[in-house]
Scaffold this motif. Sequence first.
Motif, PDB file in Angstrom:
ATOM      1  N   ASP A 149      -4.700   8.128  -2.052  1.00 60.50           N
ATOM      2  CA  ASP A 149      -3.893   7.252  -1.568  1.00 60.50           C
ATOM      3  C   ASP A 149      -2.718   8.002  -0.738  1.00 60.50           C
ATOM      4  O   ASP A 149      -2.033   8.738  -1.586  1.00 60.50           O
ATOM      5  CB  ASP A 149      -3.567   6.006  -2.472  1.00 60.50           C
ATOM      6  CG  ASP A 149      -2.527   5.047  -1.765  1.00 60.50           C
ATOM      7  OD1 ASP A 149      -1.775   5.365  -0.743  1.00 60.50           O
ATOM      8  OD2 ASP A 149      -2.612   4.080  -2.008  1.00 60.50           O
ATOM      9  N   ILE A 160       0.225   7.200   0.253  1.00 61.17           N
ATOM     10  CA  ILE A 160       1.436   6.598   0.046  1.00 61.17           C
ATOM     11  C   ILE A 160       1.909   6.533  -1.543  1.00 61.17           C
ATOM     12  O   ILE A 160       2.809   6.921  -2.069  1.00 61.17           O
ATOM     13  CB  ILE A 160       1.755   5.003   0.615  1.00 61.17           C
ATOM     14  CG1 ILE A 160       1.744   5.199   2.160  1.00 61.17           C
ATOM     15  CG2 ILE A 160       3.293   4.679   0.225  1.00 61.17           C
ATOM     16  CD1 ILE A 160       1.517   4.051   2.950  1.00 61.17           C
ATOM     17  N   LYS A 167      -1.386   0.266   4.910  1.00 60.95           N
ATOM     18  CA  LYS A 167      -1.025  -0.815   4.322  1.00 60.95           C
ATOM     19  C   LYS A 167      -0.818  -2.071   5.019  1.00 60.95           C
ATOM     20  O   LYS A 167      -0.748  -3.170   4.745  1.00 60.95           O
ATOM     21  CB  LYS A 167       0.491  -0.441   3.870  1.00 60.95           C
ATOM     22  CG  LYS A 167       0.630   0.289   2.679  1.00 60.95           C
ATOM     23  CD  LYS A 167       1.939   0.717   2.208  1.00 60.95           C
ATOM     24  CE  LYS A 167       2.823  -0.337   1.601  1.00 60.95           C
ATOM     25  NZ  LYS A 167       3.692   0.369   0.516  1.00 60.95           N
ATOM     26  N   LYS A 212      -5.908  -1.041   2.818  1.00 58.33           N
ATOM     27  CA  LYS A 212      -6.328  -0.508   1.488  1.00 58.33           C
ATOM     28  C   LYS A 212      -6.357  -1.452   0.253  1.00 58.33           C
ATOM     29  O   LYS A 212      -7.135  -1.445  -0.556  1.00 58.33           O
ATOM     30  CB  LYS A 212      -5.593   0.748   1.149  1.00 58.33           C
ATOM     31  CG  LYS A 212      -3.912   0.470   0.768  1.00 58.33           C
ATOM     32  CD  LYS A 212      -3.192   1.894   0.566  1.00 58.33           C
ATOM     33  CE  LYS A 212      -1.919   1.303   0.029  1.00 58.33           C
ATOM     34  NZ  LYS A 212      -0.807   2.533  -0.243  1.00 58.33           N
ATOM     35  N   HIS A 213      -5.557  -2.334   0.358  1.00 54.59           N
ATOM     36  CA  HIS A 213      -5.433  -3.397  -0.841  1.00 54.59           C
ATOM     37  C   HIS A 213      -6.632  -4.348  -1.032  1.00 54.59           C
ATOM     38  O   HIS A 213      -6.977  -4.798  -2.063  1.00 54.59           O
ATOM     39  CB  HIS A 213      -4.141  -4.162  -0.565  1.00 54.59           C
ATOM     40  CG  HIS A 213      -2.881  -3.506  -0.585  1.00 54.59           C
ATOM     41  ND1 HIS A 213      -2.568  -2.794  -1.726  1.00 54.59           N
ATOM     42  CD2 HIS A 213      -2.003  -3.334   0.522  1.00 54.59           C
ATOM     43  CE1 HIS A 213      -1.226  -2.198  -1.217  1.00 54.59           C
ATOM     44  NE2 HIS A 213      -0.856  -2.573  -0.095  1.00 54.59           N
ATOM     45  N   HIS A 231      -7.530  -0.193  -8.869  1.00 61.93           N
ATOM     46  CA  HIS A 231      -6.233   0.508  -9.450  1.00 61.93           C
ATOM     47  C   HIS A 231      -6.444   1.406 -10.545  1.00 61.93           C
ATOM     48  O   HIS A 231      -7.646   1.323 -11.047  1.00 61.93           O
ATOM     49  CB  HIS A 231      -5.374  -0.709  -9.768  1.00 61.93           C
ATOM     50  CG  HIS A 231      -4.698  -1.559  -8.781  1.00 61.93           C
ATOM     51  ND1 HIS A 231      -3.870  -2.520  -8.943  1.00 61.93           N
ATOM     52  CD2 HIS A 231      -5.268  -1.610  -7.444  1.00 61.93           C
ATOM     53  CE1 HIS A 231      -3.442  -3.026  -7.904  1.00 61.93           C
ATOM     54  NE2 HIS A 231      -4.029  -2.290  -6.785  1.00 61.93           N
ATOM     55  N   PRO A 265       1.693  -2.545 -14.218  1.00 64.00           N
ATOM     56  CA  PRO A 265       0.450  -3.146 -13.825  1.00 64.00           C
ATOM     57  C   PRO A 265       0.649  -4.699 -13.000  1.00 64.00           C
ATOM     58  O   PRO A 265       1.363  -5.442 -13.272  1.00 64.00           O
ATOM     59  CB  PRO A 265      -0.243  -3.448 -15.126  1.00 64.00           C
ATOM     60  CG  PRO A 265       0.111  -2.774 -16.151  1.00 64.00           C
ATOM     61  CD  PRO A 265       1.634  -2.711 -15.670  1.00 64.00           C
ATOM     62  N   HIS A 299       8.240  -3.095  -8.495  1.00 67.14           N
ATOM     63  CA  HIS A 299       7.890  -4.209  -7.972  1.00 67.14           C
ATOM     64  C   HIS A 299       8.118  -5.232  -8.779  1.00 67.14           C
ATOM     65  O   HIS A 299       7.240  -6.488  -8.797  1.00 67.14           O
ATOM     66  CB  HIS A 299       6.311  -4.245  -7.680  1.00 67.14           C
ATOM     67  CG  HIS A 299       5.938  -2.999  -6.665  1.00 67.14           C
ATOM     68  ND1 HIS A 299       6.429  -2.954  -5.500  1.00 67.14           N
ATOM     69  CD2 HIS A 299       4.767  -2.200  -6.928  1.00 67.14           C
ATOM     70  CE1 HIS A 299       5.732  -1.852  -5.062  1.00 67.14           C
ATOM     71  NE2 HIS A 299       4.883  -1.257  -5.783  1.00 67.14           N
TER      72      HIS A 299
END
Length: 208
Positions: free
Chosen positions: A50, A52, A87, A93-94, A99, A124, A147
């Motif tokens: 990834d 980023i 993104k 990518k999501h 994960h 998480p 987040h």
Amino acid sequence: MGEINDFQETNISQNCDEQVVQPTTKRSDYISWHEYFMATAFLAAKRSKDPITQVGACIVDHDHKIVGIGYNGMPIGCSDDEFPWSKDGKETKHLYVCHAEMNAIINKNIVDLKDCIMYVALFPCNECAKFIIQSGIKEVVYMSDKHSHKCTTIASKKMFNAADVKYWQYIPKNKSLVIDFTEIDWNNMQQVPSSPFKELSLQDSDTN
Ligand SMILES: Nc1ccn([C@H]2C[C@H](O)[C@@H](COP(=O)(O)O)O2)c(=O)n1
């Protein structure tokens, strides 16, 4: 035997021509368990493609044994070169990335993760929280909660609280840990008999 005792008492070893004073008590600057496991999670993150956000996770049992490691990446068979890393836009990518937490759980090398601890770089998300709870992991140690405002993180915490999964932020005492491959002088190591691979030792050219 006599020679070994003499060696310990005098605290001096013969290394070729020079005499080296050897310590006789244990090191004091070794890393703690928390540092070790979080650093392992960070090392795993170095494998992520990834561009980023690189995340690693490390699962540990009661005996301080590592029982699972993972990092964020595309699913098996989904090429890192073909699937999107963006993104934004329709294809992000999501939609595809697995994960780190999910990969660490799936990569487990024991049957049951009951009462294990997960060390992870980022708090998480709700989907991983479900995996964590269902796997029996009882504690999550994270570094960043950047987040925390997102509904996915709020949902994770709501589920962890309900399921009695403890979570706490690890604040490292050292900002960085250096891995120095030259700490062990592998190039000058005497091996008797010499290793058959010694002459063949190649530079790491693995690019996968
Ligand atoms: N707890 C987490 C959070 C995120 N990831 C992965 C998923 C993506 O590859 C990346 C996050 O993307 P971005 O923040 O750049 O939109 O990190 C994870 O593995 N575990």
